[in-house]
Design an enzyme around this catalytic site. Structure first.
Site, PDB file in Angstrom:
ATOM      1  N   PHE A   1      -3.864   3.493  15.502  1.00 48.97           N
ATOM      2  CA  PHE A   1      -4.476   4.442  14.281  1.00 48.97           C
ATOM      3  C   PHE A   1      -5.802   3.786  13.635  1.00 48.97           C
ATOM      4  O   PHE A   1      -5.724   2.462  13.442  1.00 48.97           O
ATOM      5  CB  PHE A   1      -3.497   4.619  13.395  1.00 48.97           C
ATOM      6  CG  PHE A   1      -2.441   5.968  13.917  1.00 48.97           C
ATOM      7  CD1 PHE A   1      -2.536   7.097  13.561  1.00 48.97           C
ATOM      8  CD2 PHE A   1      -1.456   5.225  14.979  1.00 48.97           C
ATOM      9  CE1 PHE A   1      -1.836   7.964  14.067  1.00 48.97           C
ATOM     10  CE2 PHE A   1      -0.660   6.337  15.475  1.00 48.97           C
ATOM     11  CZ  PHE A   1      -0.928   7.886  14.875  1.00 48.97           C
TER      12      PHE A   1
ATOM     13  N   LYS B   1      -9.324  -3.632  20.568  1.00 49.33           N
ATOM     14  CA  LYS B   1      -7.914  -3.948  20.453  1.00 49.33           C
ATOM     15  C   LYS B   1      -7.018  -3.476  21.946  1.00 49.33           C
ATOM     16  O   LYS B   1      -6.178  -3.596  22.045  1.00 49.33           O
ATOM     17  CB  LYS B   1      -7.156  -3.110  19.450  1.00 49.33           C
ATOM     18  CG  LYS B   1      -7.620  -3.706  17.913  1.00 49.33           C
ATOM     19  CD  LYS B   1      -6.789  -2.910  16.767  1.00 49.33           C
ATOM     20  CE  LYS B   1      -7.476  -3.613  15.600  1.00 49.33           C
ATOM     21  NZ  LYS B   1      -6.370  -3.467  14.304  1.00 49.33           N
TER      22      LYS B   1
ATOM     23  N   ASN C   1       0.840  -1.347   0.181  1.00 51.17           N
ATOM     24  CA  ASN C   1       0.084   0.063   0.012  1.00 51.17           C
ATOM     25  C   ASN C   1       0.827   1.278   0.097  1.00 51.17           C
ATOM     26  O   ASN C   1       2.275   1.083   0.174  1.00 51.17           O
ATOM     27  CB  ASN C   1      -0.939  -0.107   1.119  1.00 51.17           C
ATOM     28  CG  ASN C   1      -0.224  -0.005   2.392  1.00 51.17           C
ATOM     29  OD1 ASN C   1       0.378   1.036   2.872  1.00 51.17           O
ATOM     30  ND2 ASN C   1      -0.264  -0.836   3.319  1.00 51.17           N
TER      31      ASN C   1
ATOM     32  N   LYS D   1     -12.733  -0.036  17.477  1.00 46.95           N
ATOM     33  CA  LYS D   1     -11.385  -0.525  17.705  1.00 46.95           C
ATOM     34  C   LYS D   1     -10.549  -0.139  19.012  1.00 46.95           C
ATOM     35  O   LYS D   1      -9.737  -1.078  19.359  1.00 46.95           O
ATOM     36  CB  LYS D   1     -10.413   0.024  16.633  1.00 46.95           C
ATOM     37  CG  LYS D   1     -10.879  -0.531  15.113  1.00 46.95           C
ATOM     38  CD  LYS D   1     -10.125   0.088  13.932  1.00 46.95           C
ATOM     39  CE  LYS D   1     -10.740  -0.439  12.605  1.00 46.95           C
ATOM     40  NZ  LYS D   1     -10.215   0.256  11.494  1.00 46.95           N
TER      41      LYS D   1
ATOM     42  N   PRO E   1      -1.278 -11.571  10.672  1.00 49.86           N
ATOM     43  CA  PRO E   1      -1.488 -11.383  12.293  1.00 49.86           C
ATOM     44  C   PRO E   1      -1.940  -9.952  12.414  1.00 49.86           C
ATOM     45  O   PRO E   1      -1.367  -9.012  11.639  1.00 49.86           O
ATOM     46  CB  PRO E   1      -0.266 -11.652  12.828  1.00 49.86           C
ATOM     47  CG  PRO E   1       0.754 -11.585  11.826  1.00 49.86           C
ATOM     48  CD  PRO E   1      -0.012 -11.995  10.586  1.00 49.86           C
ATOM     49  N   ASP E   2      -2.798  -9.458  13.174  1.00 48.35           N
ATOM     50  CA  ASP E   2      -2.931  -8.259  13.555  1.00 48.35           C
ATOM     51  C   ASP E   2      -2.174  -7.704  14.794  1.00 48.35           C
ATOM     52  O   ASP E   2      -2.344  -8.261  15.769  1.00 48.35           O
ATOM     53  CB  ASP E   2      -4.704  -7.893  13.992  1.00 48.35           C
ATOM     54  CG  ASP E   2      -4.955  -6.477  14.282  1.00 48.35           C
ATOM     55  OD1 ASP E   2      -4.124  -5.656  14.909  1.00 48.35           O
ATOM     56  OD2 ASP E   2      -5.863  -6.163  13.969  1.00 48.35           O
ATOM     57  N   ILE E   3      -1.244  -6.999  14.390  1.00 50.50           N
ATOM     58  CA  ILE E   3      -0.133  -6.723  15.338  1.00 50.50           C
ATOM     59  C   ILE E   3      -0.570  -5.938  16.571  1.00 50.50           C
ATOM     60  O   ILE E   3      -0.554  -6.355  17.808  1.00 50.50           O
ATOM     61  CB  ILE E   3       1.187  -6.172  14.751  1.00 50.50           C
ATOM     62  CG1 ILE E   3       1.651  -6.620  13.544  1.00 50.50           C
ATOM     63  CG2 ILE E   3       2.239  -5.706  15.692  1.00 50.50           C
ATOM     64  CD1 ILE E   3       2.377  -5.890  12.545  1.00 50.50           C
TER      65      ILE E   3
ATOM     66  N   ASP F   1      -3.350  -6.382   5.725  1.00 44.28           N
ATOM     67  CA  ASP F   1      -4.444  -7.454   6.652  1.00 44.28           C
ATOM     68  C   ASP F   1      -4.251  -8.865   6.100  1.00 44.28           C
ATOM     69  O   ASP F   1      -4.560  -9.775   6.635  1.00 44.28           O
ATOM     70  CB  ASP F   1      -5.852  -6.935   6.633  1.00 44.28           C
ATOM     71  CG  ASP F   1      -6.102  -5.662   7.343  1.00 44.28           C
ATOM     72  OD1 ASP F   1      -5.286  -5.612   8.283  1.00 44.28           O
ATOM     73  OD2 ASP F   1      -6.896  -4.867   6.857  1.00 44.28           O
TER      74      ASP F   1
ATOM     75  N   ALA G   1       1.648   1.388  11.521  1.00 47.18           N
ATOM     76  CA  ALA G   1       2.113   0.974  10.268  1.00 47.18           C
ATOM     77  C   ALA G   1       0.932   0.639   9.700  1.00 47.18           C
ATOM     78  O   ALA G   1      -0.115   0.643  10.141  1.00 47.18           O
ATOM     79  CB  ALA G   1       2.729  -0.366  10.402  1.00 47.18           C
TER      80      ALA G   1
HETATM   81  O1  C5P Z   1      -8.335  -2.775  12.085  1.00 42.39           O
HETATM   82  P1  C5P Z   1      -7.497  -1.934  11.534  1.00 42.39           P
HETATM   83  O2  C5P Z   1      -6.576  -2.324  10.422  1.00 42.39           O
HETATM   84  O3  C5P Z   1      -8.277  -0.723  10.645  1.00 42.39           O
HETATM   85  O4  C5P Z   1      -6.684  -1.160  12.706  1.00 42.39           O
HETATM   86  C1  C5P Z   1      -5.706  -0.063  12.529  1.00 42.39           C
HETATM   87  C2  C5P Z   1      -4.722  -0.309  13.392  1.00 42.39           C
HETATM   88  O5  C5P Z   1      -4.104  -1.656  13.795  1.00 42.39           O
HETATM   89  C3  C5P Z   1      -3.357   0.530  13.165  1.00 42.39           C
HETATM   90  O6  C5P Z   1      -2.794   1.127  14.407  1.00 42.39           O
HETATM   91  C4  C5P Z   1      -2.535  -0.455  12.722  1.00 42.39           C
HETATM   92  O7  C5P Z   1      -1.187  -0.214  12.697  1.00 42.39           O
HETATM   93  C5  C5P Z   1      -2.818  -1.588  13.413  1.00 42.39           C
HETATM   94  N1  C5P Z   1      -2.694  -2.973  12.579  1.00 42.39           N
HETATM   95  C6  C5P Z   1      -1.787  -4.012  12.864  1.00 42.39           C
HETATM   96  N2  C5P Z   1      -1.732  -5.002  12.582  1.00 42.39           N
HETATM   97  C7  C5P Z   1      -2.480  -5.365  11.264  1.00 42.39           C
HETATM   98  C8  C5P Z   1      -3.580  -4.362  10.989  1.00 42.39           C
HETATM   99  C9  C5P Z   1      -3.453  -3.186  11.600  1.00 42.39           C
HETATM  100  O8  C5P Z   1      -0.982  -3.683  13.813  1.00 42.39           O
HETATM  101  N3  C5P Z   1      -2.648  -6.645  10.784  1.00 42.39           N
END
Ligand code: C5P
Length: 404
Positions: free
Chosen positions: A331, A349, A216, A345, A312-314, A285, A281
């Site tokens: 963010f 989160k 992206n 969120k 993974p969602d970090i 996804d 970042a």
């Molecule tokens: O759920 P969404 O992607 O909109 O959430 C955005 C936030 O989650 C941002 O802070 C982004 O850095 C973090 N994020 C992450 N890992 C992912 C997707 C999003 O850390 N795979």
């Protein structure tokens, strides 16, 4: 200059710039411009040696005021010019510093205007030398450099490489950005000192075949601004950066990663030891199921179907293992229902704060120098900020998080 180094908002602060006799003296004009761009008031003194390379008039024309003349100048506005920077300025920077000026400062001589001003300066002093490598390596220069460090000078550079006389070695004037950051750090509140901060930033790249990837357009600017702002405020910063080509001050630890899984590994390893986590970042996804190590060859005209699997969602995983005392900032880049999505969120989160923006609105989002933020804090605090530079957004986000 890179965007994440363009901090403004130092209004009301003053810096005194000392310039000495070096071919790098012209670069002090760039430093002056960078200081002025940061809203600083700047005064300057050129040694007689500096005046051989570049005139005080050039500094005046670019906004330095006053530019002091020599000692014992009957035309000077005040007989106390040698004391004024010490009374008025928040920091003094000597850049470039010649071997002679270093010796003067190390031994406390007061035989020119700049040396007297340095003697009478009680605040933070920054020094960036520039000279021929042989002069730099001379035992006297090495000793003076050590002494200046012991005296509390912040020492920047010198760099290595080709120098003007054709020699190669150590002695090159440091990058103007590095000197600027040292000055800004010296005049910043150290209210994040002792805090360990991990920041994820930039895009991720998910390989599909030997030459193609899914990614992206994130520039990494917002995260880099946050990392540099925390660094200026005294934090111990670890940036986990996707491929965005940004450089960081030498005092920031940087782990460069490519994929979401590499970013996840690096961030997860750093998080248990951190006080503040900030995920800015733009993580992919999903990642394509790899085609293989070879380059994919076109096969007719029937289009192409690529399978994706979930990354993974970090941020969410850091939130899951967040300990008491740790703070987590996330963010949300949205194109609709900004507030509802941000609130969801924040909760989902396990965040302390979330900064959301409508990336479809002008001037906000990917690749811009500005952002218009909605900030939600878990305590219920809510803020709408106007369009601001990302460096200012960064500064305000830390202010807001530290209110807690
Ligand atoms: O759920 P969404 O992607 O909109 O959430 C955005 C936030 O989650 C941002 O802070 C982004 O850095 C973090 N994020 C992450 N890992 C992912 C997707 C999003 O850390 N795979």
């Amino acid at each position: 200059m890179q965007r994440h180094y363009q901090f403004a908002g130092f209004m009301g602060k003053r810096v005194h710039l000392g310039v000495t006799g070096s071919i790098a003296a012209y670069k002090a004009l760039d430093l002056l411009r960078a200081l002025i761009r940061a809203d600083l008031q700047v005064s300057a003194t050129l040694t007689p040696g500096a005046e051989e390379f570049v005139r005080g008039l050039a500094f005046e024309a670019l906004g330095a005021s006053p530019v002091y003349g020599p000692m014992f100048d009957a035309r000077a506005e005040s007989p106390f010019g040698h004391l004024e920077p010490g009374q008025l300025a928040d920091a003094m920077v000597i850049a470039p510093a010649s071997a002679t000026t270093m010796a003067r400062l190390a031994f406390g001589l007061g035989d020119d205007m700049l040396a007297c001003q340095a003697l009478a300066f009680p605040g933070p002093k920054i020094i960036a030398p520039a000279m021929n490598p042989k002069m730099w390596e001379a035992p006297a220069t090495r000793r003076n450099w050590e002494m200046l460090g012991e005296m509390g000078y912040t020492r920047v550079g010198p760099d290595s490489g080709h120098v003007a006389c054709g020699d190669t070695g150590s002695g090159r004037f440091a990058q103007v950005d590095e000197i600027l950051l040292a000055v800004l750090k010296a005049i910043s509140p150290q209210d994040m000192a002792g805090r360990k901060v991990v920041v994820t930033l930039g895009p991720t790249r998910e390989s599909w075949d030997a030459v193609r990837f899914w990614s992206n357009p994130s520039s990494g600017t917002m995260g880099a601004c946050l990392a540099v702002a925390a660094y200026l405020r005294g934090a111990d910063v670890h940036a986990v950066a996707g491929p965005c080509g940004l450089t960081f001050p030498a005092g920031i630890r940087v782990t460069n990663v490519n994929s979401a899984r590499e970013m996840y590994e690096a961030a997860s390893e750093a998080w248990p030891d951190a006080d503040i986590g900030c995920c800015s970042a733009a993580v992919a996804d999903y990642r394509p199921v790899p085609f293989g190590d070879q380059k994919f060859k076109k096969t007719g005209t029937d289009g192409l179907t690529v399978q994706f699997e979930t990354n993974p969602d970090i941020l969410k995983s850091l939130g899951k293992v967040k300990k008491a005392g740790q703070m987590l900032l996330g963010f949300a880049a949205e194109t609709a229902n900004v507030e509802a999505e941000a609130a969801r969120k924040l909760e989902a989160k396990n965040l302390d704060m979330i900064a959301a923006n409508d990336v479809s609105s002008d001037g906000s989002g990917f690749g811009t120098a500005t952002n218009r933020m909605l900030v939600l804090h878990r305590s219920g605090r809510k803020e709408h900020w106007p369009l601001l530079s990302k460096t200012e957004v960064a500064w305000r986000l830390w202010d807001h998080l530290l209110l807690d």
